[in-house]
Design an enzyme around this catalytic site. Structure first.
Site, PDB file in Angstrom:
ATOM      1  CB  SER A  16      -0.908   0.002   1.236  1.00  0.00           C
ATOM      2  OG  SER A  16      -1.704   1.165   1.267  1.00  0.00           O
ATOM      3  CG  ASP A  83     -11.683   4.267   0.856  1.00  0.00           C
ATOM      4  OD1 ASP A  83     -12.094   4.571   1.996  1.00  0.00           O
ATOM      5  OD2 ASP A  83     -12.181   4.735  -0.189  1.00  0.00           O
ATOM      6  CD  GLU A  84      -4.416   0.612  -1.515  1.00  0.00           C
ATOM      7  OE1 GLU A  84      -4.402   0.439  -2.739  1.00  0.00           O
ATOM      8  OE2 GLU A  84      -3.400   0.866  -0.848  1.00  0.00           O
ATOM      9  CG  LEU A  85      -4.475   2.509   6.879  1.00  0.00           C
ATOM     10  CD1 LEU A  85      -3.211   1.657   6.870  1.00  0.00           C
ATOM     11  CD2 LEU A  85      -4.160   3.922   7.379  1.00  0.00           C
TER      12      LEU A  85
END
Length: 424
Positions: A16, A83-85
């Protein structure tokens, strides 16, 4: 929380990162290093457009054992990254996923508290998402929680390829890894190498591993053992070592390799900076040939190395404090230089049934513990040159020593002398 062992992982690592900050530099080098060492790594090569994270990326996170999050200056300005996190943290809590943060040119406290550039990014998000407070709170909570994990901080250290050499990498659980020992030739800045809980299975090249750690910092004192403990998976991984082991970094400060599978270390290994050597349960017959400059070495442990027949020359290890050799049942010879290690505090040679040769004389000014019990072939105790003021106890139990030299009187602090079952 679901056990990670019950989840079918497709990838080992998900990266990420904020593309505009690190894609063509740090993250690209990290991706290449992971792939080179047989670690299946997912990296999104597409430029990210729009506000919604793609379903493919969400699935990739769910199917990865570990996420490495590269927190950079503009990471928090991307709603996609946030949002990934948040998804990564969900997988940590639900699937047993692992999160490892890298703080690339940012202060970890700014990430944790949303200050500095992270505070500026959230000031803008609060305007855009003022009607979606729940999303904002979820992002902030994810940043705070992941930033609390002790990670790798790149500030004030070398960048690019050199920085990759300084990142801690976890072993991948329940996976077969093919690792060429020739890769060590490229790790010229490696400071700490740790390979532990290894068991021989079939051949010297096939090993069963619970943990593989390669970690390096800019000085011995800054190695982050807390991170090592908290981020180790401690689950089984099959590791295949192949190739000729010809090189180890001369920058090593700590070498910790349980069940080392080879007969000796590379002949061109010159560990002038080594502080700790721990190679218990190894197949070593000898560490190396000849004398090595080991002026920084303070700790050596070769316990249960049952193929070891002789110790190294200790002439260059003048600062050695602890030497642990218990269970080396094939040991026949201890190099006589051992008797002049003036800073040695602890020496345990208990149970060396085949030991015939010890130093003919000793002058070990700092020695506090000396055990020679059950050395069944040791027939002579060395002469004591000069006063040894710190040794209160000496055990020669079960040895065939026939007499003690008059110089034994130089053990001026000796309070207990154990001669039980001496076979005289």
């Amino acid at each position: 929380m679901a056990s990670s062992s019950t989840h079918q992982w497709k990838h080992d690592v998900f990266l990420s990162f904020r593309g505009e900050d690190t894609r063509l530099g740090f993250t690209d080098h990290l991706y290449a290093a992971l792939r080179q060492n047989g670690i299946d790594t997912f990296m999104d090569y597409n430029l990210r457009r729009g506000e919604q994270i793609s379903p493919e990326l969400l699935t990739a996170i769910e199917n990865s054992r570990i996420s490495i999050i590269v927190f950079s200056e503009n990471y928090a300005s991307s709603s996609w990254c946030l949002d990934e996190l948040a998804k990564i943290l969900d997988c940590v809590n639900v699937l047993g996923h692992k999160a490892l943060p890298v703080f690339y040119k940012v202060d970890p406290s700014h990430v944790k508290r949303q200050e500095g550039c992270y505070g500026e990014a959230f000031a803008k998000h609060e305007q855009i998402y003022r009607k979606n407070k729940e999303k904002l709170l979820k992002w902030k909570a994810a940043l705070t929680e992941v930033a609390t994990i002790s990670g790798w901080d790149s500030r004030d250290r070398c960048q690019g390829t050199e920085a990759i050499e300084k990142i801690f990498l976890n072993s991948i659980e329940s996976k077969e890894l093919n690792f060429s020992v020739e890769a060590f030739e490229k790790m010229k800045r490696l400071r700490l190498l740790k390979v532990c809980n290894m068991q021989k299975d079939g051949s010297l090249e096939y090993l069963l591993v619970k943990e593989l750690e390669a970690h390096a910092h800019d000085s011995w004192g800054r190695i982050n053992y807390d991170w090592i403990e908290r981020n180790s998976l401690y689950t089984q991984c099959r590791l295949h070592l192949y190739g000729n082991f010809k090189f180890l970094s001369n920058e090593l400060r700590s070498l910790y390799w349980h069940r080392h599978p080879l007969n000796s270390l590379p002949s061109n290994f010159h560990p002038q900076k080594l502080v700790e050597l721990n190679m218990s349960f190894s197949r070593l017959k000898q560490l190396w040939e000849g004398n090595k400059a080991l002026e920084k070495l303070k700790f050596m442990k070769l316990s249960q190395s049952q193929h070891l027949t002789k110790t190294p020359d200790f002439s260059g290890a003048s600062n050695l404090e602890r030497l642990i050799l218990e269970g080396c049942t094939s040991l026949v010879e201890v190099h006589p230089s051992i008797g002049f290690l003036k800073k040695l505090i602890f020496l345990n040679l208990d149970g060396y049934k085949n030991l015939k040769s010890f130093s003919s004389s000793i002058h070990m000014e700092s020695l506090r513990i000396l055990t020679l019990s059950c050395c069944f072939k040791l027939i002579k105790f060395p002469n004591v040159q000069g006063n040894m003021e710190h040794l209160p106890e000496l055990s020669l139990e079960g040895t065939p020593i026939k007499g003690l030299p008059s110089s034994i009187e130089n053990l001026i602090r000796l309070a207990l002398l154990n001669l039980k079952d001496c076979k005289t």
